[in-house]
Design a protein around this motif. Structure first.
Motif, mmCIF file in Angstrom:
data_model
loop_
_atom_site.group_PDB
_atom_site.id
_atom_site.type_symbol
_atom_site.label_atom_id
_atom_site.label_comp_id
_atom_site.label_asym_id
_atom_site.label_seq_id
_atom_site.Cartn_x
_atom_site.Cartn_y
_atom_site.Cartn_z
ATOM 1 N N ILE A 358 57.903 17.702 102.858
ATOM 2 C CA ILE A 358 56.657 18.465 102.970
ATOM 3 C C ILE A 358 55.594 17.684 103.735
ATOM 4 O O ILE A 358 54.970 18.212 104.668
ATOM 5 N N CYS A 393 59.610 23.461 99.824
ATOM 6 C CA CYS A 393 59.060 24.286 98.736
ATOM 7 C C CYS A 393 60.169 24.910 97.894
ATOM 8 O O CYS A 393 60.077 24.956 96.658
ATOM 9 N N VAL A 397 60.563 24.162 93.936
ATOM 10 C CA VAL A 397 60.459 25.284 92.999
ATOM 11 C C VAL A 397 61.746 25.459 92.202
ATOM 12 O O VAL A 397 61.718 25.674 90.983
#
Length: 446
Positions: A358, A393, A397
């Motif tokens: 990220i 992501c 998650v």
């Protein structure tokens, strides 16, 4: 210094940083999806993590050689992301040291039992393994450097010997899951649980600024190091997964996870399918070298990080304080919960997602706005940024939902009947990884 860099040396830096004890968790985390999906996910992870490292390279080349990863994040993303990145790195190092305390103790216990027939106990084995290596880190960085070279040499040698022997003994029906109770392969749904562990296997991104310092602004040579180094890691991981899946059946993996899912449990299961004591001893030695080398690498990195954070000096007493702050928490964790190797590698992957996927994507976007002209551009253009963000992501998650019991295997599997009244933990998930797709029994992914 930059003019002295050579591609072979840089390649070894990348491969040596990436390959470590985390690879021992790959066959266990892959038990649900089995060989086909495992290899597909491995190649996909390699491509994405390579792109993330190339993103860091593009950003790094806008700064002077020697600029640290912290400097790059601070200048491109600001103090907030710099703090988040620092916390993520510290968490990864702490959780990895804990994983290696657990895995090292399990390896020592298995080896002592195999050689002497006596069980030294998990607690005693973990203490012995950890205290010896902690003393090495406390003694000096130079000593760790020399010891690491010896351990790396032993790891390479035993890996070649053990993998050569194991690959020569794989059984095709086991590898392809074609036995009487086999299903002929795994299921794609189990990819979601493995994302963070696979990501951890290709975490080397903090080494990119070191390569820029080593080579200077020579992007072509550095890019070769990134490609060749990660390719070596990919080949090693594929060989290990094929060897493990070709010797240990899916049914046996259920027993491995039920026993705790630690390194020693995996070696014991592999021993039942290997008809050579020499190959088994080489596998045990490789496991020990891999865990010990990783312990020293992560431990030394965390040691230096905490010494700088706490402002401890390099005296005998200062190093003793740093040693306690660095190693006492993961050591206590390893003694309290000795079979947390597999789970810890997954948590490390969650935190590593931040600083290895990220943050590089965000830095690349900010850098291209700040520096429109670039001597080197990461492949993929703007698409690379968004693909990395989506990948990071999704990985984060999925792992969080997995831990919080919100990710269910019913996703995408309407043909399986589930009971809403039953919920199982992580261990039950792996134990049911085979039966859920064979018998359609109710299973909920924790």
């Amino acid at each position: 210094m930059g003019s002295q860099g050579n591609v072979l040396g840089g390649t070894m830096i990348i491969a040596g940083t990436a390959i470590g004890a985390g690879m021992l968790a790959l066959p266990m985390i892959s038990a649900g999806m089995w060989i086909y999906w495992s290899l597909l996910l491995m190649v996909l992870t390699w491509m994405l993590m390579l792109r993330a490292s190339q993103a860091i390279l593009e950003v790094n080349l806008h700064y002077e050689p020697g600029s640290s990863f912290h400097t790059l994040v601070q200048d491109t993303l600001g103090p907030v992301w710099s703090t988040i990145n620092g916390l993520a790195v510290a968490f990864v190092l702490y959780i990895l040291v804990y994983a290696y305390v657990s895995g090292g103790g399990s390896t020592v216990q298995q080896t002592v039992m195999a050689v002497t027939g006596n069980d030294p106990g998990m607690m005693g084995s973990s203490l012995f393994f950890s205290l010896i290596l902690m003393a090495c880190v406390w003694w000096s960085t130079r000593f760790v450097d020399r010891l690491s070279v010896i351990l790396m040499g032993g790891m390479v040698l035993t890996f070649i010997l053990s993998m050569t022997g194991m690959l020569s003994q794989i059984r095709l029906p086991v590898l392809l899951d074609l036995g009487e109770n086999g299903s002929g392969g795994g299921a794609v749904i189990f990819i979601w649980c493995a994302l963070s562990t696979y990501l951890t296997s290709f975490c080397f991104h903090a080494s990119v600024p070191s390569l820029v310092k080593y080579f200077g602004k020579r992007p072509a040579d550095i890019n070769k190091c990134l490609r060749y180094g990660t390719l070596i890691a990919l080949v090693c991981y594929v060989a290990w997964i094929v060897a493990a899946d070709g010797i240990i059946s899916r049914g046996q993996f259920k027993a491995v996870i039920a026993a705790g899912g630690n390194v020693g449990d995996l070696i014991r299961a592999a021993g039942s399918g290997i008809d050579s004591s020499f190959i088994l001893r080489m596998l045990e030695a490789f496991s020990f070298f891999a865990v010990a080398t990783s312990f020293l690498g992560a431990g030394l990195g965390l040691f230096d990080y905490m010494a700088d954070l706490c402002k401890f000096d390099d005296s005998v007493m200062g190093r003793a304080k740093t040693t306690l702050v660095t190693f006492l928490p993961p050591l206590l964790g390893g003694l309290i919960k000795p079979d947390g190797f597999l789970a810890a590698i997954g948590w490390a992957g969650l935190a590593a997602t931040i600083w290895s996927v990220i943050v590089p994507a965000l830095m690349l976007r900010a850098s291209r706005k700040k520096f429109p002209a670039a001597a080197y551009s990461a492949p993929g253009g703007s698409l690379t940024i968004y693909v990395l963000l989506v990948y990071g992501c999704i990985t984060a998650v999925c792992h969080i939902l997995f831990v919080l019991h919100y990710l269910h295997v019913r996703i995408g599997l309407p043909h399986i009947r589930f009971s809403s009244s039953r919920s199982v933990d992580r261990e039950d998930f792996f134990m049911g990884a085979v039966d859920v797709f064979r018998d359609a029994r109710p299973v909920c992914l924790a």
